[in-house]
Design a protein around this motif. Structure first.
Motif, short mmCIF file in Angstrom:
data_model
loop_
_atom_site.label_atom_id
_atom_site.label_comp_id
_atom_site.label_asym_id
_atom_site.label_seq_id
_atom_site.Cartn_x
_atom_site.Cartn_y
_atom_site.Cartn_z
N THR A 23 0.83 -1.21 0.00
CA THR A 23 0.00 0.00 0.00
C THR A 23 0.86 1.25 0.00
N ILE A 24 1.91 1.25 0.82
CA ILE A 24 2.79 2.42 0.91
C ILE A 24 3.50 2.67 -0.41
N LEU A 25 4.06 1.61 -0.99
CA LEU A 25 4.81 1.77 -2.24
C LEU A 25 3.89 2.21 -3.39
N SER A 26 2.72 1.61 -3.51
CA SER A 26 1.83 1.99 -4.59
C SER A 26 1.32 3.41 -4.42
N SER A 27 1.09 3.84 -3.18
CA SER A 27 0.65 5.22 -2.93
C SER A 27 1.75 6.21 -3.27
N VAL A 28 2.98 5.88 -2.91
CA VAL A 28 4.10 6.78 -3.19
C VAL A 28 4.32 6.91 -4.69
N ILE A 29 4.28 5.77 -5.41
CA ILE A 29 4.59 5.80 -6.85
C ILE A 29 3.46 6.46 -7.62
N VAL A 30 2.24 5.95 -7.49
CA VAL A 30 1.12 6.49 -8.27
C VAL A 30 0.71 7.86 -7.76
N GLY A 31 0.56 7.98 -6.43
CA GLY A 31 0.19 9.28 -5.86
C GLY A 31 1.24 10.33 -6.12
N GLY A 32 2.52 9.93 -6.08
CA GLY A 32 3.58 10.88 -6.36
C GLY A 32 3.54 11.40 -7.79
N VAL A 33 3.32 10.49 -8.73
CA VAL A 33 3.23 10.90 -10.14
C VAL A 33 2.05 11.83 -10.35
N MET A 34 0.91 11.50 -9.76
CA MET A 34 -0.27 12.35 -9.91
C MET A 34 -0.06 13.71 -9.26
N SER A 35 0.60 13.74 -8.11
CA SER A 35 0.85 15.01 -7.43
C SER A 35 1.76 15.90 -8.26
N VAL A 36 2.80 15.31 -8.85
CA VAL A 36 3.69 16.09 -9.71
C VAL A 36 2.93 16.66 -10.89
N ARG A 37 2.03 15.86 -11.43
CA ARG A 37 1.24 16.33 -12.58
C ARG A 37 0.35 17.51 -12.20
N VAL A 38 -0.26 17.43 -11.01
CA VAL A 38 -1.12 18.53 -10.56
C VAL A 38 -0.29 19.78 -10.31
N VAL A 39 0.86 19.63 -9.66
CA VAL A 39 1.71 20.79 -9.36
C VAL A 39 2.17 21.47 -10.64
N ARG A 40 2.46 20.68 -11.66
CA ARG A 40 2.86 21.27 -12.94
C ARG A 40 1.74 22.08 -13.57
N GLU A 41 0.50 21.62 -13.39
CA GLU A 41 -0.62 22.32 -14.00
C GLU A 41 -1.07 23.53 -13.20
N THR A 42 -0.98 23.46 -11.88
CA THR A 42 -1.52 24.53 -11.04
C THR A 42 -0.47 25.43 -10.42
N GLY A 43 0.79 24.97 -10.39
CA GLY A 43 1.82 25.75 -9.72
C GLY A 43 1.80 25.54 -8.22
N VAL A 44 2.73 26.19 -7.54
CA VAL A 44 2.83 26.11 -6.08
C VAL A 44 2.52 27.49 -5.51
N GLN A 45 1.40 27.60 -4.82
CA GLN A 45 1.00 28.87 -4.22
C GLN A 45 0.07 28.60 -3.05
N PHE A 46 0.13 29.48 -2.07
CA PHE A 46 -0.72 29.35 -0.89
C PHE A 46 -1.36 30.70 -0.62
N VAL A 47 -2.69 30.74 -0.71
CA VAL A 47 -3.44 31.99 -0.51
C VAL A 47 -4.13 31.89 0.85
N ARG A 48 -3.65 32.66 1.82
CA ARG A 48 -4.14 32.52 3.18
C ARG A 48 -5.64 32.81 3.32
N PRO A 49 -6.18 33.90 2.74
CA PRO A 49 -7.64 34.11 2.87
C PRO A 49 -8.45 32.96 2.29
N LEU A 50 -7.96 32.40 1.18
CA LEU A 50 -8.65 31.28 0.57
C LEU A 50 -8.58 30.04 1.47
#
Length: 514
Positions: free
Chosen positions: A203-230
């Motif tokens: 479970t840990i390995l599959s989450s790291v591999i698949v979840g990691g790839v998906m997270s990188v894909r999302v970060v590439r599309e949305t960027g890295v930003q944190f809006v405090r009021p939001l």
């Protein structure tokens, strides 16, 4: 604001074709999610005989306790941010604003899960003693906490692609995670004989591999930003939903603990099987629909304005009819299927199924009853109603289970989910009227209940299989005839079904374009 995404005029305006267009799109994505769910269920079913030969009943007990514990922990740690993200994603129109929503939500979820995980690892020994008993391996709790933390890698990407209605991406990633997890389970559990720890390793390995790839894909599309009021807005919207999730946990699982306390463990096993059979309705109908419906309903409300309720109503009427019809079929044929598939010791598992089907049908109505309050941004209504229903379920469990065991648990479940549906639907209609009438809901349910009751009285439980299937087939035909006679099932619906069966390519092409 103006949207930066390209949309055609017919997509942004209402009109005669709007209900059909949105209905086709909802069906398309729902079928994709159904296909993904089916793959997961089939794969798990195939591997079950393998696991039962290498894992002991105690191993399964450890996995169940830790899974339920991390589920509850996830409900609290998630802070309702995922549901809030979908709601605010459709509140904004530009890509930049939507990317801020996703990025801020991701940062919040990943940070909270990391902090909770650190606390869990620090107090792993007392957690192990409390959950598993003194003397159990500390490693199991440590692995469960680690699995809990890394599972968050795939949470926000899954919600993000669901909000964008990219069902194919979600199903593909879930299938990849499933195949990887199954392969690693075979490696660790079957070949290396690591036992319970092997389940967590995979479970840990599959989450790291698949979840990691998906997270990188999302970060590439949305960027890295944190809006405090939001972030505060997301938290204010999502926090009440924690109580809704905890209430749902009580509604679904508290009866097991009461059964275990008042009756033998065997009663829990038989009832759990009945419940899983009833939950097929949620697995193959409600869950796929709800996955696409949350973003789809918000999209319709945002784009169609005053025309939105009529469009939502047209789709939800069809959903009610499909849901009740599948629930009726499961309840009708449960006896024959369970008696054929299972051994003599599980023959009584069919008895609670019809009552449970009523409760699970009310549960599956959540996709409809939550629509108005989600559009109106009133998550507190959901939390309040689910908490009330959880209290009702607890009281009914105390009252009914000691005397009537599994049937008492089934009745308590049906009544509690019924209370939740009525209260939430009433509040939802006040917040954002959609107008699905009680006739649209109650008509098919009364017809289904009447036909099922007649079949149950006339067909003996120990009837030969051929006789039972034939008689229940006639009952199903009578149900369809009554739906047609009462105009719940219209001529247009029959014509659509006929064309779908005779022109499947045209149907596929139409869904692909939706």
């Amino acid at each position: 604001m103006t949207s930066s995404a390209a949309t055609s005029p017919e997509e942004t305006a209402g009109g005669p074709g709007a209900p059909r267009r949105y209905f086709a799109s909802t069906v398309k994505h729902g079928l994709v999610y159904s296909f993904g769910n089916a793959l997961g269920r089939i794969a798990g079913f195939i591997m079950l005989p393998v696991y039962t030969r290498v894992l002991t009943t105690a191993d399964y007990g450890i996995l169940e306790i830790l899974a339920l514990s991390t589920d509850v922990l996830g409900m609290v740690a998630g802070l309702g941010i995922q549901a809030a993200m979908v709601r605010f994603y459709y509140q904004y129109e530009t890509d930049e604003e939507r990317h801020q929503v996703v990025s801020t939500a991701a940062a919040m979820v990943w940070l909270v899960f990391a902090v909770v995980g650190a606390i869990g690892l620090t107090f792993a020994r007392p957690l192990s003693d409390a959950l598993l008993g003194e003397g159990q391996s500390l490693r199991f709790v440590q692995l469960a906490v680690t699995s809990f933390v890394v599972s968050s890698l795939g949470d926000i990407p899954g919600v993000y692609f669901r909000a964008r209605q990219r069902s194919g991406v979600i199903v593909a990633s879930n299938f990849a995670r499933l195949m990887l997890s199954l392969s690693l389970n075979i490696l660790f559990v079957v070949w290396l004989r690591v036992g319970v720890a092997g389940i967590f390793y995979s479970t840990i390995l599959s989450s790291v591999i698949v979840g990691g790839v998906m997270s990188v894909r999302v970060v590439r599309e949305t960027g890295v930003q944190f809006v405090r009021p939001l972030a505060w807005q997301l938290l204010a919207f999502g926090a009440p939903l924690i109580f809704s999730q905890l209430g749902s946990f009580v509604l679904h699982f508290s009866d097991r603990f009461f059964l275990r306390h008042y009756h033998a463990l065997a009663a829990v096993g038989v009832y759990s099987l009945s419940y899983k059979f009833a939950m097929l309705l949620a697995m193959f109908v409600s869950s796929p629909f709800h996955t696409i419906w949350s973003p789809k309903a918000l999209e319709i409300a945002a784009r169609e304005g005053t025309a939105a309720p009529a469009i939502l109503r047209a789709i939800l009427r069809q959903y009610v009819l499909l849901l009740v019809s599948v629930a009726f079929a499961i309840a009708l044929f449960a006896t024959d299927v369970i008696h054929v598939m299972l051994g003599p010791q599980f023959r009584d598992a069919d008895r609670p199924v019809p009552v449970l089907m009523l409760g699970i049908t009310f549960f599956c109505f959540r996709a409809m009853s939550q629509t108005g309050v989600m559009i109106a941004k009133r998550p507190g209504d959901i939390a309040y109603v689910t908490t009330v229903a959880a209290v009702v379920a607890t009281l009914l469990n105390l009252l009914l289970i000691p005397k009537w065991a599994a049937m008492g648990a089934a009745v308590a479940t049906a009544l509690a989910f019924g209370v939740e549906f009525v209260l939430l639907w009433w509040r939802s209609e006040r917040a954002y009227p959609i107008g699905v009438s009680w006739r649209d809901i109650g008509g098919p349910m009364l017809i289904a209940a009447g036909v099922w009751l007649a079949a149950d009285l006339l067909i003996p439980r120990d009837a030969p299989l051929a006789v039972g299937l034939t008689a229940r087939g006639l009952a199903a035909a009578a149900y369809l005839a009554l739906l047609t006679a009462t105009r719940h099932l219209t001529r247009e619906a029959w014509q659509l079904l006929w064309r779908s069966l005779h022109e499947p390519k045209a149907l596929v092409d139409a869904l692909r374009r939706a």
